[in-house]
Design a protein around this motif. Sequence first.
Motif, short mmCIF file in Angstrom:
data_model
loop_
_atom_site.label_atom_id
_atom_site.label_comp_id
_atom_site.label_asym_id
_atom_site.label_seq_id
_atom_site.Cartn_x
_atom_site.Cartn_y
_atom_site.Cartn_z
N ARG A 158 0.76 -1.33 0.06
CA ARG A 158 0.13 0.12 0.01
C ARG A 158 1.03 1.25 -0.15
O ARG A 158 0.70 2.10 -0.70
N LYS A 162 -1.51 3.14 -2.73
CA LYS A 162 -2.97 2.53 -2.88
C LYS A 162 -3.53 2.64 -1.69
O LYS A 162 -3.10 2.64 -0.60
N ASN A 163 -4.85 2.73 -1.69
CA ASN A 163 -5.87 2.72 -0.31
C ASN A 163 -6.15 1.11 -0.03
O ASN A 163 -5.83 0.33 -0.69
N GLU A 164 -6.50 0.93 1.31
CA GLU A 164 -6.63 -0.29 1.88
C GLU A 164 -7.75 -1.13 0.89
O GLU A 164 -7.55 -2.51 0.80
N ASP A 165 -8.80 -0.58 0.40
CA ASP A 165 -9.73 -1.15 -0.43
C ASP A 165 -9.25 -1.84 -1.64
O ASP A 165 -9.62 -2.91 -2.04
N GLU A 166 -8.26 -0.98 -2.56
CA GLU A 166 -7.49 -1.17 -3.67
C GLU A 166 -6.77 -2.65 -3.23
O GLU A 166 -6.64 -3.46 -3.95
N ASP A 189 -7.12 -4.76 -0.78
CA ASP A 189 -8.13 -6.01 -0.38
C ASP A 189 -8.85 -6.68 -1.47
O ASP A 189 -9.03 -7.77 -1.52
N MET A 190 -8.79 -6.02 -2.48
CA MET A 190 -9.33 -6.51 -3.93
C MET A 190 -8.50 -7.50 -4.50
O MET A 190 -9.04 -8.14 -5.24
#
Length: 578
Positions: free
Chosen positions: A255, A260-264, A266-267
């Motif tokens: 990250r 990048k953010n957490e959602d990116e 985690d996907m």
Amino acid sequence: MEEKYYQAKPDGTYEKNTEPSGPNPSRIKKILEDSLKSYGWEVEFDNLKSNPYHGVLRNTGLNIDMYIYCWRVSNGGRENRPMEKRIQIGSNADRKPLARSNNEGNRTLLLGIYEPDKKDNSGYTTPIIIAWESEKNKNAGASKSCFTDVNHISTAMRDGFAQYYNSTGDLVCAFRPEFIHFYIMNLNNLHKKEFACIKGNAYIGNNISESIEDSSYNTIIQYSNSEDHGIDKNTILYGPPGTGKTYNIAKYVVRIIEGKNEDEIDMEDYNNVIDRFNKYKADGHAIFTTFHQSYSYEEFIEGIKPVIENKEENENGSDISYTIENGIFKEFCTKASKDENKNNYVFIIDEINRGNMSKIFGELITLIENKKRIGSDESMTVKLPYSKSEFGVPKNVYILGTMNTADRSIALLDTALRRRFEFIEMMPDVNILNTLNNGSDITIDCNGKIINVCEIIKTINKRIEVLYDREHTIGHAYFMELVENPTLENLERILKKKIIPLLQEYFYDDYEKIGLILADNQVNDSRLHFIKEESIDSELFGIDFDLDDRKVFKINDEAFKQPNSYIKIYSKINEEGI
């Protein structure tokens, strides 16, 4: 006279205008050489007189045999397609290198350069490089045209990099010269697939990302100077053992480095994340160390180290001399400070609470503050005691630590350290096991008797919180293997060899409390007791010795074979017929 063809503008638009007059061959050579050298590449061309140019490109252990075809981009020549641009592969160009496969040691580039005429000091000065897949043109005839589009050239002028499909269905790249390094290392993928990070304009403004592909040509990794990842420059992940701190370190590092953010993250598939994490460690953008009781300032920052020498060469006649050597953190900061793009770097400290923080960090405990970093408004340096040199911590260095609360409570940490770090708690979470198990609790079917592993974890931890504290609860990671292989044998091994030894440590071999945790007190049948009380021979010490109600306990191997031994931990059972 009305102009028939559109020309690109730096703001991402285009207008009908006069076709640019350049670049000429000598200008093309200069653009290529300057672009390749801008990232520290050593360029050795043995032929700069005709297409293709040939040479060796060297950088960070790579030696790439390079052929470059490059011509001026001109109008497409068809008045009914005023947006179209093209290059023509010259009839005298050697076609053989076009047939080469691009692999770890070889690259063949098929390029064109579009450079608007300079109008004034603020006018069109940035050339754009357009790249086609070389192998697709290996059978080109005497004069072959490769087409592009002014819309995507102007997009590359504005954003830095663009991908698009041209009129013949080829995936073409357009980019500013500073992205030639990115293109060379990723060209196989870039001509096969559109990437979201490019379509989403990941390169706008100062957020310049470099990407390098690993030798297997499977993983594209990106360096970024963005702070959109949302992670503080000094962060500690803390929690009981087995809660995924080390597992999550890889996600946090990726990250930070990629912005990048957490959602990116985690996907993405975790295997892809860990591949990039390992690559970042290998190329020095991330580094890993573990603190321990003997870890020192000299290892971390700098210190005096002995050097064994030849007596004949030493003026003092001694075989030992002393030199000042940089520690691991100082070396890392020095490397990060030399990064021209100020890309993010991550220094990982495992078991950060096991070291003597005041002893290890010394005067740097002040310099790691966000506002004291080099490049910040209140930046600060200190004179180091051994080398007498000025040193500061760069703004693009992130310190990421892990801390096991079972070893030492967060409340016992050095106050100065706690004030300078953000803490992210990571507690046992059976929902992670549920997610990995397709949204359901992990269960084990033993001839019709169902053992719910998630309920075991939750119940054990509730009892530990009461009898000890929440910092010594049992992490879900100990049970991860049961997602793929939920058997009684695996559960037995986990409980016997991992969980009970932890409980023995936590409760100082107080087996009565361990029995309470495992609900041995809630059934009468001793066969279901994980902790079994043994009787003591009254004659063991003679008739005059008073045992004072002493008790002896042992691990009951028989209980681990009984499904009801596990079920009783979280549920009342019917002991009749057992």
